[in-house]
Scaffold this motif. Structure first.
Motif, mmCIF file in Angstrom:
data_model
loop_
_atom_site.group_PDB
_atom_site.id
_atom_site.type_symbol
_atom_site.label_atom_id
_atom_site.label_comp_id
_atom_site.label_asym_id
_atom_site.label_seq_id
_atom_site.Cartn_x
_atom_site.Cartn_y
_atom_site.Cartn_z
ATOM 1 N N TYR A 1 -8.555 2.377 4.495
ATOM 2 C CA TYR A 1 -9.585 1.966 3.533
ATOM 3 C C TYR A 1 -10.860 1.478 4.235
ATOM 4 C CZ TYR A 1 -5.219 1.647 0.842
ATOM 5 O OH TYR A 1 -4.002 1.898 0.264
ATOM 6 N N GLU B 1 -10.736 7.303 -0.656
ATOM 7 C CA GLU B 1 -9.732 6.615 0.162
ATOM 8 C C GLU B 1 -8.505 6.246 -0.669
ATOM 9 O OE1 GLU B 1 -12.989 4.464 3.146
ATOM 10 O OE2 GLU B 1 -11.919 3.279 1.644
ATOM 11 N N PHE B 2 -8.752 5.698 -1.839
ATOM 12 C CA PHE B 2 -7.633 5.317 -2.698
ATOM 13 C C PHE B 2 -6.858 6.554 -3.166
ATOM 14 C CE2 PHE B 2 -10.405 1.489 -3.471
ATOM 15 C CZ PHE B 2 -9.579 0.601 -2.798
ATOM 16 N N TYR C 1 -8.277 3.002 -8.268
ATOM 17 C CA TYR C 1 -8.874 1.658 -8.147
ATOM 18 C C TYR C 1 -9.201 1.082 -9.517
ATOM 19 C CZ TYR C 1 -12.477 -1.804 -6.910
ATOM 20 O OH TYR C 1 -13.223 -2.942 -6.767
ATOM 21 N N THR D 1 -6.321 -4.361 1.219
ATOM 22 C CA THR D 1 -6.972 -3.314 1.996
ATOM 23 C C THR D 1 -7.317 -3.737 3.425
ATOM 24 O OG1 THR D 1 -9.160 -3.891 1.099
ATOM 25 C CG2 THR D 1 -7.881 -2.216 -0.087
ATOM 26 N N THR E 1 -14.089 0.715 1.883
ATOM 27 C CA THR E 1 -13.825 -0.478 1.078
ATOM 28 C C THR E 1 -13.886 -1.723 1.948
ATOM 29 O OG1 THR E 1 -12.368 0.835 -0.346
ATOM 30 C CG2 THR E 1 -12.168 -1.561 -0.484
ATOM 31 N N SER F 1 0.825 -1.204 0.000
ATOM 32 C CA SER F 1 0.000 0.000 0.000
ATOM 33 C C SER F 1 0.862 1.259 0.000
ATOM 34 C CB SER F 1 -0.937 0.000 1.219
ATOM 35 O OG SER F 1 -1.726 1.169 1.249
ATOM 36 N N CYS G 1 -14.988 5.267 -1.315
ATOM 37 C CA CYS G 1 -13.930 4.284 -1.587
ATOM 38 C C CYS G 1 -12.878 4.886 -2.501
ATOM 39 C CB CYS G 1 -14.530 3.036 -2.230
ATOM 40 S SG CYS G 1 -15.703 2.132 -1.181
#
Length: 387
Positions: A101, A147-148, A155, A94, A104, A79, A144
């Protein structure tokens, strides 16, 4: 050489260099580094290699991917390593990073709901859950993607395996057997289940499972049967019971460094999505294809395959029903997820749809075509991840 000739040559060189830099991204060949923290023979690595083939084909060789299996970054490092540009593409587990995350992971850790869906989904758990989760994140979870993005990632879909049971070095098939024993778990949902059943959950990277089981640090691993082969556990596993707890492990299988993603042309991003779709289909299909094969192999080697005590199965079902009600409170209090119940409510019909869709899937090609048509073909590479 005269001074004016020297100046002319320098000017020509500068113009040529500027022209090269100005070439559109699609005119430049690129090779991307793909870090997967599993051993080279593991099914996700094979899926990564299929991704690489598909990307090269879809881009006419202008974009290639080199897979680094358990070498560039291990599972715990991927990560942050992807975020920092050590890899261009990463197999991001994750559930290892609950604070980074949470939205997710809420959907990922709800996978034990599969045990509440009846026999229709048995043997097809990953085939249904993984695409349902991917579709949900692409279409209904802006948090989500945020977060990425905070981790400098884009993603490109989930991958995952088959149903989880108990992989042990001693017989563990009932609630009484679980009392006082230590269980390696890979996510919080299985940790809650182990605690409820009287065991002690232990969190560690999958790269450490072999030594932990071998040295007696843990008595069991909550795991799917193909992972016995993937992680080289064959020599240390003596007892297996697959009747509980259920659920599957899923993760973001091919996230792309955000800066790298935005440096690519539309055609190259489209090629990456095509490759991600291939891997997303290949991995769960492969897990389900080999899960019984691995169990048969272990039985021939002398491992004991146990039927899980019906009382433990019944108590597990009751736990799952309750956990579906409490998981949103857990993520709200632990990780600040505000609309967890709404997320699960929106996810359930997508999962039910995929349970129906995979009933007629008999080949990997059918599954990949279905996955592309229903999910990945609807992602616009010109706009996705670009804002």
């Amino acid at each position: 050489m005269s001074n004016w000739i020297r100046k002319a040559l320098c000017a020509a060189t500068a113009v040529a260099a500027a022209a090269t830099l100005a070439l559109p991204a699609q005119a430049q060949n690129r090779e991307l580094r793909y870090a997967i923290g599993q051993p080279p023979s593991a099914l996700p690595v094979i899926g990564g290699q299929e991704l690489a083939k598909a990307v090269a084909k879809a881009s006419d060789g202008k974009l290639t991917v080199k897979v680094y299996a358990m070498s560039l970054l291990n599972m715990a490092e991927t990560s942050a390593g992807l975020r920092d540009g050590i890899a261009d593409i990463g197999f991001v587990l994750t559930p290892y990073f609950p604070a980074e995350y949470p939205h997710t992971n809420l959907i990922s850790e709800a996978s034990m709901m599969l045990r509440l869906m009846g026999d229709k989904v048995r043997g097809k758990e990953g085939l249904a859950y993984i695409p349902a989760m991917t579709e949900f994140i692409f279409t209904k979870c802006p948090e989500c993607h945020q977060e990425f993005a905070k981790q400098n990632q884009v993603y490109t879909g989930h991958v995952g395996g088959s149903s989880y049971g108990l992989i042990c070095n001693k017989p563990v098939k009932s609630e009484a057997d679980m009392k006082g024993k230590r269980f390696r778990v890979g996510a919080a949902n299985w940790s809650r289940w182990v605690t409820q059943m009287g065991g002690s959950p232990v969190t560690m990277s999958a790269n450490e499972m072999l030594e932990a089981l071998k040295q007696g640090v843990v008595d069991c691993i909550v795991l799917s049967s193909p992972e016995i082969r993937n992680f080289g556990l064959t020599e240390v596993v003596t007892d297996i019971a697959m009747g509980a707890p259920g659920g599957i492990f899923s993760t973001a299988g091919s996230n792309v460094n955000l800066k790298v993603w935005r440096s690519l042309s539309n055609e190259q991003r489209a090629a990456l999505l095509r490759g991600a779709a291939v891997a997303a289909a290949n991995v769960p299909f492969a897990y389900h294809r080999v899960e019984n094969e691995v169990l048969d192999q272990m039985k021939k080697r002398g491992a004991r395959i146990h039927d899980t005590d019906p009382a433990l199965v019944q108590k597990s079902q009751a736990f799952i029903e309750q956990d579906m009600k409490t998981i949103t409170d857990y993520f709200a209090s632990k990780h600040g997820v505000k609309r967890g119940q709404q997320m699960l409510t929106e996810f359930r019909p997508i999962l039910a749809k995929w349970v129906d869709l995979v009933q007629t899937v008999n080949t990997e090609e059918q599954y990949a075509d279905l996955y592309w048509r229903e999910v990945f073909s609807k992602v616009n590479p010109a706009t996705f991840g670009m804002q």
